[in-house]
Design an enzyme around this catalytic site. Sequence first.
Site, short mmCIF file in Angstrom:
data_model
loop_
_atom_site.label_atom_id
_atom_site.label_comp_id
_atom_site.label_asym_id
_atom_site.label_seq_id
_atom_site.Cartn_x
_atom_site.Cartn_y
_atom_site.Cartn_z
N TYR A 139 -106.99 44.87 -25.18
CA TYR A 139 -106.40 46.02 -25.90
C TYR A 139 -105.10 46.38 -25.20
CZ TYR A 139 -106.78 50.52 -28.39
OH TYR A 139 -106.56 51.62 -29.19
N ARG A 192 -94.93 48.77 -37.38
CA ARG A 192 -94.75 49.56 -36.14
C ARG A 192 -95.91 49.27 -35.21
NH1 ARG A 192 -97.65 54.18 -35.08
NH2 ARG A 192 -98.41 52.64 -33.64
N LYS A 210 -108.62 46.00 -32.42
CA LYS A 210 -109.28 47.27 -32.76
C LYS A 210 -110.72 47.01 -33.21
CE LYS A 210 -105.77 50.31 -32.47
NZ LYS A 210 -105.75 51.60 -31.80
N GLU A 282 -103.58 50.97 -39.71
CA GLU A 282 -103.15 50.89 -38.31
C GLU A 282 -101.71 50.42 -38.20
OE1 GLU A 282 -105.69 51.55 -35.76
OE2 GLU A 282 -103.84 51.82 -34.62
N ASP A 283 -100.93 51.12 -37.43
CA ASP A 283 -99.57 50.71 -37.07
C ASP A 283 -98.67 50.38 -38.26
OD1 ASP A 283 -100.62 51.21 -34.64
OD2 ASP A 283 -100.19 49.27 -33.73
N ASP A 305 -105.63 55.70 -38.12
CA ASP A 305 -105.91 55.82 -36.70
C ASP A 305 -104.77 56.49 -35.93
OD1 ASP A 305 -107.44 55.31 -34.40
OD2 ASP A 305 -106.37 53.44 -34.01
N ASP A 306 -103.54 56.15 -36.29
CA ASP A 306 -102.39 56.66 -35.55
C ASP A 306 -102.15 58.14 -35.82
OD1 ASP A 306 -101.55 54.04 -34.41
OD2 ASP A 306 -101.46 53.56 -36.54
N ASN A 447 -97.52 53.63 -26.38
CA ASN A 447 -98.08 52.35 -25.94
C ASN A 447 -97.14 51.20 -26.26
OD1 ASN A 447 -100.63 53.46 -25.15
ND2 ASN A 447 -101.05 53.73 -27.31
N ASN A 491 -106.36 57.72 -25.48
CA ASN A 491 -106.13 56.66 -26.46
C ASN A 491 -107.17 56.79 -27.57
OD1 ASN A 491 -106.46 53.89 -27.71
ND2 ASN A 491 -104.74 53.51 -26.33
O1 LIG Z 1 -103.45 50.82 -30.00
C1 LIG Z 1 -103.37 51.73 -29.15
O2 LIG Z 1 -103.45 51.57 -27.95
C2 LIG Z 1 -103.18 53.15 -29.65
C3 LIG Z 1 -102.52 53.14 -30.94
O3 LIG Z 1 -103.12 53.19 -31.99
C4 LIG Z 1 -101.07 52.93 -30.97
O4 LIG Z 1 -100.40 53.05 -29.95
O5 LIG Z 1 -100.57 52.63 -32.06
MG LIG Z 2 -102.07 52.23 -33.57
#
Ligand SMILES: O=C([O-])CC(=O)C(=O)O
Ligand SMILES: [Mg+2]
Length: 591
Positions: A139, A192, A210, A282-283, A305-306, A447, A491
Amino acid sequence: MESTLKEIGDGGSVLDLDPKATVGGGVEDIYGEDCATEEQLVTPWTFSVASGYSLLRDPHHNKGLAFTEKERDAHYLRGLLPPAIVTQQLQEKKLMQNIRQYQLPLQKFIAMMELQERNERLFYKLLIDNVEELLPVVYTPTVGEACQKYGSIFRRPQGLYISLKEKGKILEVLKNWPQRSIQVIVVTDGERILGLGDLGCQGMGIPVGKLSLYTALGGVRPSACLPITIDVGTNNEKLLNDEFYIGLKQRRATGEEYYELLDEFMTAVKQNYGEKVLIQFEDFANHNAFELLAKYRTTHLVFNDDIQGTAAVVLAGAVSALKLIGGTLADHTFLFLGAGEAGTGIAELIALEISKQTKAPVEETRKKIWLVDSKGLIVHSRKDSLQHFKQPWAHEHEPVKDLLSAVKAIKPTVLIGSSGVGRTFTKEVIEAVSSINEKPLIMALSNPTSQSECTAEEAYTWSEGRAIFASGSPFDPFEYNGKTFVPGQSNNAYIFPGFGLGVVISGAIRVHDDMLLAASEALAAQVSEENYDKGLIYPPFTNIRKISANIAANVAAKAYELGLATRLPRPADLVKYAESCMYSPVYRTYR
Ligand SMILES: O=C([O-])CC(=O)C(=O)O
Ligand SMILES: [Mg+2]
């Protein structure tokens, strides 16, 4: 010649069972069409056609040298393995020794990835038993580097790739995935990735990582997890010019073309898996993340999640930090650097919680929370030119051009970095916030480690040991003036696995903000006196499965209370029920 392999279950765990079976040559589900819920999985064993050589090549069933004499006889393994028979514990010991010998984190990452592709249960056994050591490998921060280099380390697909080429055929593509009863999907479009920007198709490392935490930390069985990357191109010039790039070599599709593909995807997922599959975004880049969440939260079971996961974990940290910094949430003034998904998501959940506690309307409680973006403090005079998700935070104040001036003007008690830009909490900024507060709460959330707003060492040194510090990516304990400070890891990995488990076990059909508050509350309640003594505002990850079970239970309880849960009757003891549902990586016996 093929034998039929039966696994003898390891007792209690229902989610643990893989309901998909392969019988004969074709793929057939022995539980029939509708086996997405655990209740229908009544037998403690599964069938597989894999035997002999193919059994050793099947990561879901392979046990390597741990196959017993009897199993070697029954499943045509004689001669295919050296004579030694070893326990899973010994295999684990050997692999940990191997992994520790690698110098580079990326080598460790690749070793873990290979293990996952070779022997899934052993992979999870290692990850669960050595979570503090291996989380930074599978991770953040290493997964960030892995995504940057995914083109060259890519070996086998670990999830589904859905690109513009698959437009009009997404439902068929979903049917190509070998598992049918999916409970959690993590999807990215790679725009992103962490604070590293647009990594296009190579963002796949994130959904894969994840979901391995969904299993290791939250106990959702691996076969119920589906990582997906949607490839609409990339604007990353380096990747576009890289001959080894694995994605579509074109600039990102936007507007209607983008939203049409996403809509086809969301419709196909619901059609293929039903409405109880949790889709975790996610992202995604800010502009799409907010829009997708707003668009689908009333029709699908979606979670960003973000925005939401990060919000719940930071709120939990802020609540637990009150034991150290004093006061109630409403007594504090929050200043954020970064007004994107994480910044505005956290701000809103904190405002919501203060509003619940004080009964003041959320429009009022937002006024204790200030955000700085790349153009300075977000103030009312900028309102017309602000993106919609920033507008609720445009308070009355004269313009302030940068973070340091904002710290001096707003005098925050809590400083939160969610900008995705490293080293922005400078010495001057940390000294300024430390001159205002006896114990400033400083959270550097971006991160991976390279993008962290400051390091643990900087936070403790520049505040002369007074800061309560937490960060998105892990930092080692730091000694200052003879005292050892242990930084907490703020986190979303604390939240999403337990949150998802709670959603799955209750059969929730929608995510409600109160379920996020429930997750946050359960996490804050797990911090002990012993943790506080070290300056820790989060419990250690070593207890994460217990923490996840508690989060799951609180989330499920809220889903029942809100009438969103469909799994009836409601189990009386939800913590026990959550625990009983968690996947165990211990080998099963084959007859
Ligand atoms: O993945 C991770 O460590 C936390 C997160 O969702 C990010 O930074 O986008
Ligand atoms: Mg993320």
